[in-house]
Design a protein around this motif. Structure first.
Motif, short mmCIF file in Angstrom:
data_model
loop_
_atom_site.label_atom_id
_atom_site.label_comp_id
_atom_site.label_asym_id
_atom_site.label_seq_id
_atom_site.Cartn_x
_atom_site.Cartn_y
_atom_site.Cartn_z
N LEU A 1 -8.11 -20.51 -33.32
CA LEU A 1 -8.19 -20.97 -32.33
C LEU A 1 -6.69 -22.15 -31.46
O LEU A 1 -6.45 -21.89 -30.62
CB LEU A 1 -9.66 -22.54 -32.81
N HIS B 1 -6.09 -18.91 -29.21
CA HIS B 1 -7.29 -19.00 -27.77
C HIS B 1 -6.39 -19.96 -26.96
O HIS B 1 -6.84 -19.86 -25.74
CB HIS B 1 -8.51 -19.87 -29.03
N MET C 1 -12.11 -14.59 -22.06
CA MET C 1 -12.28 -15.23 -23.54
C MET C 1 -13.24 -15.05 -24.00
O MET C 1 -13.29 -15.14 -25.58
CB MET C 1 -12.26 -16.56 -22.63
N LYS D 1 -13.32 -12.09 -26.02
CA LYS D 1 -12.23 -12.00 -27.17
C LYS D 1 -12.63 -12.59 -28.45
O LYS D 1 -12.43 -12.11 -29.28
CB LYS D 1 -11.25 -12.44 -26.40
N SER D 2 -13.39 -14.11 -27.70
CA SER D 2 -13.93 -14.55 -29.51
C SER D 2 -15.17 -13.56 -29.93
O SER D 2 -15.29 -13.67 -31.51
CB SER D 2 -14.61 -15.86 -28.64
#
Length: 101
Positions: A22, A26, A78, A81-82
């Motif tokens: 994160l 991210h 996004m 991707k997580s």
């Protein structure tokens, strides 16, 4: 100011690796979109974290237009991707708030 808040409960087995990802991958990717002016990551206290910690990630946009641009142009990728990286080892929910004072 608009606050886009993402609350995430992470399985204990991935908690350290997830937080590192994160902070190092991210968040920088989201901030590089230019949609948000700043962010803050907090860990919830006084909650049951026997299954893993809970975090709130707050993204601060100068306007609703910045938030809208993120949702329309970047959010789906996004989120994917997580999920591609962590699967179902976390749960999250989102809220949008306006600072009134």
């Amino acid at each position: 100011m608009i606050i886009y808040n993402v609350t995430v409960k992470v399985e204990q087995s991935i908690a350290d690796a997830w937080l590192k990802w994160l902070l190092e991958e991210h968040l920088p990717a989201i901030m590089s979109t230019g949609c948000f002016a700043s962010n803050k990551v907090v860990r919830l206290l006084e909650v049951d974290d026997s299954e893993g910690p809970t975090y709130a990630i707050q993204y601060h946009a100068d306007s609703k237009a910045g938030y809208n641009r993120y949702i329309e142009m970047h959010a789906a990728a996004m989120r994917q991707k997580s999920f591609d990286k962590w699967g179902n080892r976390f749960i999250s929910f989102r809220s949008v708030m306006e600072v009134v004072q």
